[in-house]
Design a protein around this motif. Structure first.
Motif, PDB file in Angstrom:
ATOM      1  N   VAL A  70     -43.767   8.622 -28.246  1.00 19.14           N
ATOM      2  CA  VAL A  70     -43.417   8.045 -26.940  1.00 19.14           C
ATOM      3  C   VAL A  70     -44.629   8.029 -26.017  1.00 19.14           C
ATOM      4  O   VAL A  70     -44.944   7.008 -25.389  1.00 19.14           O
ATOM      5  CB  VAL A  70     -42.255   8.843 -26.312  1.00 19.14           C
ATOM      6  N   ASN A  71     -45.328   9.154 -25.917  1.00 16.36           N
ATOM      7  CA  ASN A  71     -46.530   9.187 -25.076  1.00 16.36           C
ATOM      8  C   ASN A  71     -47.635   8.295 -25.626  1.00 16.36           C
ATOM      9  O   ASN A  71     -48.393   7.686 -24.863  1.00 16.36           O
ATOM     10  CB  ASN A  71     -47.046  10.625 -24.958  1.00 16.36           C
ATOM     11  N   LEU A 102     -46.426   4.651 -24.549  1.00 14.46           N
ATOM     12  CA  LEU A 102     -46.364   4.393 -23.119  1.00 14.46           C
ATOM     13  C   LEU A 102     -47.693   4.656 -22.412  1.00 14.46           C
ATOM     14  O   LEU A 102     -48.073   3.918 -21.497  1.00 14.46           O
ATOM     15  CB  LEU A 102     -45.257   5.237 -22.483  1.00 14.46           C
ATOM     16  N   HIS A 103     -48.401   5.717 -22.815  1.00 18.81           N
ATOM     17  CA  HIS A 103     -49.663   6.063 -22.157  1.00 18.81           C
ATOM     18  C   HIS A 103     -50.870   5.362 -22.794  1.00 18.81           C
ATOM     19  O   HIS A 103     -51.647   4.710 -22.107  1.00 18.81           O
ATOM     20  CB  HIS A 103     -49.879   7.585 -22.206  1.00 18.81           C
ATOM     21  N   LEU A 142     -48.381   1.905 -19.497  1.00 21.47           N
ATOM     22  CA  LEU A 142     -47.341   1.803 -18.483  1.00 21.47           C
ATOM     23  C   LEU A 142     -47.296   3.027 -17.583  1.00 21.47           C
ATOM     24  O   LEU A 142     -46.839   2.952 -16.441  1.00 21.47           O
ATOM     25  CB  LEU A 142     -45.975   1.600 -19.153  1.00 21.47           C
ATOM     26  N   ILE A 143     -47.744   4.176 -18.097  1.00 20.09           N
ATOM     27  CA  ILE A 143     -47.761   5.423 -17.342  1.00 20.09           C
ATOM     28  C   ILE A 143     -49.185   5.946 -17.341  1.00 20.09           C
ATOM     29  O   ILE A 143     -49.761   6.191 -18.401  1.00 20.09           O
ATOM     30  CB  ILE A 143     -46.803   6.467 -17.948  1.00 20.09           C
ATOM     31  N   TRP A 189     -41.837  15.261 -21.703  1.00 20.17           N
ATOM     32  CA  TRP A 189     -40.532  14.616 -21.714  1.00 20.17           C
ATOM     33  C   TRP A 189     -39.380  15.601 -21.878  1.00 20.17           C
ATOM     34  O   TRP A 189     -38.248  15.289 -21.495  1.00 20.17           O
ATOM     35  CB  TRP A 189     -40.467  13.568 -22.822  1.00 20.17           C
TER      36      TRP A 189
END
Length: 309
Positions: A146-147, A150-151, A156-157, A164
């Motif tokens: 996930v990281n 997204l990262h 996005l982050i 999390w």
């Protein structure tokens, strides 16, 4: 052999066939339930584990303790209950919405529909422990997928990788896993219900100039209304009682934001070794679910009667 004896034997056959199931239900559910109710009236701690019947009788003291919101135990239980209500509302709503949308979309025939349906059911078919353990690895801070997506990939982050499974993020991580494994069941049930809607209704609606949203509102949703009533109730009971998902995802101690009542009762019973208060919490949870179920069935039954009147 008289005719009366033959009729008596024939009438007793259904009860004899049900007898094994009734005995198993008695042993597996009713007997532990009665024992749990009796434990809730005792001061049952680790000192009386070997013989719980010797634990001091406290009457309603355990119930007064867990219901007193001005004391730490009652305040923590209330917070866990409200968290569970919010979590259940979001999870059931999203599961129903995604499942219904996917079922309606898959009604039209197209190439690869069978394969896509099979893929949609994968989360429901996977064993719960295997699926949640996989999600737990994906939510890891340093090497989780996930990281990484997204990262690192999408950006996005910003900033450092997100924890999390800690703090308020634990609630959203738990909600993601719950919806991921729950919406295929809604998809399966709604898909089966849609098969009973005659195609002529949609053909007539198209001739009358009805668009896709009008068809869904006027034909699809009313036609599967009875199925949706049962589906929502089942999803509610499963989600509100869910213990496996938070336990596998967080272990014995979940963050406060994701402290569901099932895990809270487990901690009160098996972590602090106070089985008396834990049993009282379990009995209160059972009564709450029974009242909600009875009220829901009463309201939906009256609604169906008014529709047919």
């Amino acid at each position: 052999m008289s005719l009366k004896t033959v009729r008596l034997r024939r009438s007793s056959v259904p009860y004899l066939l049900l007898l094994p199931a009734l005995l198993l239900e008695l042993l597996i559910h009713l007997v532990p339930m009665v024992m749990g109710i009796l434990m809730s009236f005792r001061q049952l701690t680790q000192f009386f584990i070997r013989d719980w019947s010797r634990a001091p009788w406290t009457g309603r003291a355990n119930y007064e303790l867990v219901l007193d919101v001005n004391r730490p135990i009652g305040e923590a239980l209330l917070r866990s209950f409200l968290t569970t209500c919010l979590f259940t509302l979001l999870s059931v709503g999203l599961c129903w919405l995604l499942g219904t949308a996917a079922a309606v979309f898959m009604q039209e025939g197209f190439r690869g529909r069978g394969l896509l349906r099979a893929l949609f059911l994968v989360p429901y078919a996977l064993p719960v422990y295997a699926a949640v353990i996989t999600w737990a690895f994906m939510f890891q801070r340093d090497n989780g997928l996930v990281n990484h997506v997204l990262h690192d990939q999408l950006g996005l982050i910003g900033g450092e990788h997100t924890f999390w499974l800690l703090g308020d993020n634990g609630f959203w991580a738990l909600l993601t896993v719950s919806v991921w494994k729950g919406w295929p069941f809604a998809f399966l049930i709604v898909t089966a219900a849609l098969q009973n809607i005659p195609g002529e209704l949609y053909e007539a609606a198209v001739l009358d100039g009805a668009g896709i949203w009008q068809q869904i509102r006027r034909i699809t949703l009313p036609s599967v209304g009875a199925v949706n009533q049962v589906l929502v109730l089942v999803l509610f009971l499963w989600t509100f009682n869910d213990f496996n998902t938070p336990f596998v995802l967080f272990g014995k101690s979940a963050p406060e934001a994701a402290d569901l009542i099932s895990l809270h009762i487990y901690q009160s019973s098996f972590v602090t070794w106070n089985f008396g208060t834990g049993s009282a919490m379990s009995v209160l949870l059972l009564l709450f679910l029974l009242l909600v179920t009875a009220g829901y069935l009463l309201v939906t039954t009256r609604g169906r009667r008014r529709e047919h009147a």
